[in-house]
Write a protein that holds these residues in place. Structure first.
Motif, PDB file in Angstrom:
ATOM      1  N   THR A  11       0.813  -1.229   0.000  1.00  0.00           N
ATOM      2  CA  THR A  11       0.000   0.000   0.000  1.00  0.00           C
ATOM      3  C   THR A  11       0.843   1.274   0.000  1.00  0.00           C
ATOM      4  O   THR A  11       0.480   2.255  -0.670  1.00  0.00           O
ATOM      5  N   THR A 242     -11.935 -11.094   5.526  1.00  0.00           N
ATOM      6  CA  THR A 242     -12.759  -9.959   5.955  1.00  0.00           C
ATOM      7  C   THR A 242     -13.439 -10.230   7.290  1.00  0.00           C
ATOM      8  O   THR A 242     -13.656  -9.293   8.065  1.00  0.00           O
ATOM      9  N   GLN A 245     -11.034  -9.325   9.967  1.00  0.00           N
ATOM     10  CA  GLN A 245     -10.927  -7.860  10.082  1.00  0.00           C
ATOM     11  C   GLN A 245     -12.110  -7.292  10.859  1.00  0.00           C
ATOM     12  O   GLN A 245     -11.937  -6.457  11.760  1.00  0.00           O
ATOM     13  N   GLU A 249     -11.841  -5.414  14.493  1.00  0.00           N
ATOM     14  CA  GLU A 249     -12.255  -4.009  14.591  1.00  0.00           C
ATOM     15  C   GLU A 249     -13.460  -3.823  15.505  1.00  0.00           C
ATOM     16  O   GLU A 249     -13.665  -2.749  16.059  1.00  0.00           O
ATOM     17  N   TYR A 273     -11.691   4.416   6.212  1.00  0.00           N
ATOM     18  CA  TYR A 273     -11.743   3.773   7.522  1.00  0.00           C
ATOM     19  C   TYR A 273     -10.320   3.524   7.994  1.00  0.00           C
ATOM     20  O   TYR A 273      -9.479   3.046   7.225  1.00  0.00           O
ATOM     21  N   ASP A 274     -10.046   3.820   9.240  1.00  0.00           N
ATOM     22  CA  ASP A 274      -8.730   3.619   9.824  1.00  0.00           C
ATOM     23  C   ASP A 274      -8.708   2.287  10.570  1.00  0.00           C
ATOM     24  O   ASP A 274      -9.220   2.183  11.682  1.00  0.00           O
ATOM     25  N   VAL A 275      -8.149   1.263   9.944  1.00  0.00           N
ATOM     26  CA  VAL A 275      -8.050  -0.052  10.575  1.00  0.00           C
ATOM     27  C   VAL A 275      -6.995   0.003  11.682  1.00  0.00           C
ATOM     28  O   VAL A 275      -5.877   0.477  11.477  1.00  0.00           O
ATOM     29  N   MET A 281      -3.251  -8.165   5.353  1.00  0.00           N
ATOM     30  CA  MET A 281      -4.545  -8.837   5.209  1.00  0.00           C
ATOM     31  C   MET A 281      -4.484  -9.814   4.045  1.00  0.00           C
ATOM     32  O   MET A 281      -3.965  -9.495   2.976  1.00  0.00           O
ATOM     33  N   LEU A 295     -14.724  -3.647   2.179  1.00  0.00           N
ATOM     34  CA  LEU A 295     -13.775  -3.738   3.294  1.00  0.00           C
ATOM     35  C   LEU A 295     -12.341  -3.814   2.764  1.00  0.00           C
ATOM     36  O   LEU A 295     -11.439  -3.166   3.313  1.00  0.00           O
ATOM     37  N   THR A 296     -12.140  -4.580   1.705  1.00  0.00           N
ATOM     38  CA  THR A 296     -10.803  -4.681   1.112  1.00  0.00           C
ATOM     39  C   THR A 296     -10.320  -3.323   0.630  1.00  0.00           C
ATOM     40  O   THR A 296      -9.147  -2.961   0.820  1.00  0.00           O
ATOM     41  N   TYR A 299      -9.225  -1.163   3.505  1.00  0.00           N
ATOM     42  CA  TYR A 299      -7.921  -1.530   4.051  1.00  0.00           C
ATOM     43  C   TYR A 299      -6.776  -1.160   3.102  1.00  0.00           C
ATOM     44  O   TYR A 299      -5.762  -0.599   3.519  1.00  0.00           O
ATOM     45  N   ARG A 337       0.760  -3.327   4.442  1.00  0.00           N
ATOM     46  CA  ARG A 337       0.921  -1.888   4.666  1.00  0.00           C
ATOM     47  C   ARG A 337       2.401  -1.557   4.864  1.00  0.00           C
ATOM     48  O   ARG A 337       2.855  -1.277   5.954  1.00  0.00           O
TER      49      ARG A 337
END
Length: 338
Positions: A11, A242, A245, A249, A273-275, A281, A295-296, A299, A337
């Motif tokens: 990412t 997912t 996750q 969360e 959205y801040d995971v 993942m 959701l993917t 992230y 990430r």
């Protein structure tokens, strides 16, 4: 299971890699990193019965048991227009299992009372023996086979209650998990009983208006200890799918630590959205308009994930055998990430 392709998405660099084997996931993680799995277990939720008098074939999809003593189940029926309160349905080659419709819950939803004399364990064994693997018809266009009850099940499945598999976990074979152990990678397990809402398309423009189905979930002390220690010590935490996750969360606290949890969640994660917890993942290639894809994107970043999907569709487009496969039993994506 692990004999599939793996796309790796970085990412921070915006880099996309293509790996020919899911087993290459080992190259991205080290000693004391933690993979978090959903250990829910799929039960044979799809039955076919006959309606009394007419003999019409009716599909009954078991959702959850409402009352053990009274043998009450929340189900979906198809075709629903033929099934009214008071109707009886017969199951098995000799019609030995009988159920009565006692309530309407939604347009397709019904409450059934199974008329069975005998111990509860015997009842469930008999009921499940008449069912088949609940493969998603939207993506797997063939009848279920006996071997699907094994194949559509994660090897670490432990706690019964799902009507569909947490499909990202299907990629992990016993051999791969042994290789991970040898490398020093640790495992943590949470439970979310996956429901049919995972396959419901989003049909609203404003994502905040989409209503998720509630799903039962459990986070135990052991998982909290493993995950919180890994974060504190600077190791990576990998959410496998997912459902993991959403579980993490839901159960994370304001100080970004995982807490024990027993209950239900209808958490819908979509961009932005801040995971809080996961450093990486594992995902599948999901269908358009799905909550799983949203959701993917939340992230991995919407633009980068859409770029990855476009690249997946173009990859080896002239060689069908080597193209990326979408949906359950398909290929995998690793989002890191870094």
């Amino acid at each position: 299971r692990d004999d599939c392709k793996l796309m790796v998405v970085h990412t921070k660099q915006g880099l996309i890699e293509h790996r020919e084997s899911f087993r290459d996931i080992l190259d991205y993680f080290d000693d004391k990193d933690v993979f978090v799995f959903n250990d829910t277990k799929v039960f044979p939720a799809r039955l076919y019965g006959n309606k009394e008098k007419t003999g019409a074939r009716i599909e009954v999809f078991l959702l959850r048991e409402l009352n053990e003593e009274m043998r009450l189940w929340d189900v979906l029926v198809d075709p629903a227009r033929k099934i009214r309160i008071g109707n009886k349905l017969y199951f098995g080659e000799d019609d030995s299992m009988v159920a009565e419709v006692i309530d309407n819950t939604t347009s397709r939803g019904r409450t059934l009372r199974f008329l069975y004399d005998g111990p509860h364990d015997e009842f469930k064994r008999t009921l499940y023996s008449m069912g088949e693997a609940p493969l998603p018809k939207e993506t797997i266009k063939r009848p279920a086979r006996p071997e699907d009850m094994e194949n559509f099940q994660c090897i670490f499945a432990r706690h019964e209650g799902a009507v569909t598999a947490p499909t990202s976990g299907l990629h992990f074979s016993p051999q791969l998990m042994k290789m991970m152990e040898i490398k020093g990678i640790e495992f943590a397990f949470v439970t979310m009983h996956c429901g049919l809402g995972n396959f419901r398309e989003i049909d609203v423009e404003d994502l905040s208006k989409h209503k998720m189905d509630s799903e039962e979930m459990h986070v135990r002390a052991e998982a909290c200890d493993i995950i919180n220690k890994a974060k504190a010590d600077g190791h990576k935490v990998v959410a496998v799918g997912t459902t993991v996750q959403r579980t993490l969360e839901t159960a994370v606290s304001a100080d970004r630590k995982l807490k024990e949890y027993d209950g239900w969640t209808n958490k819908f994660i979509f961009p932005p959205y801040d995971v809080c917890l996961a450093d990486a993942m594992v995902a599948d290639f999901y269908m358009p308009f799905s909550t799983l894809l949203m959701l993917t994107c939340a992230y991995g970043g919407y633009e980068l994930v859409m770029k990855a999907y476009r690249e997946a569709m173009r990859y080896n487009e002239n060689d069908p055998e080597r193209r990326y496969r979408f949906g359950p039993y398909g290929d995998a994506m690793l989002i890191i990430r870094d």
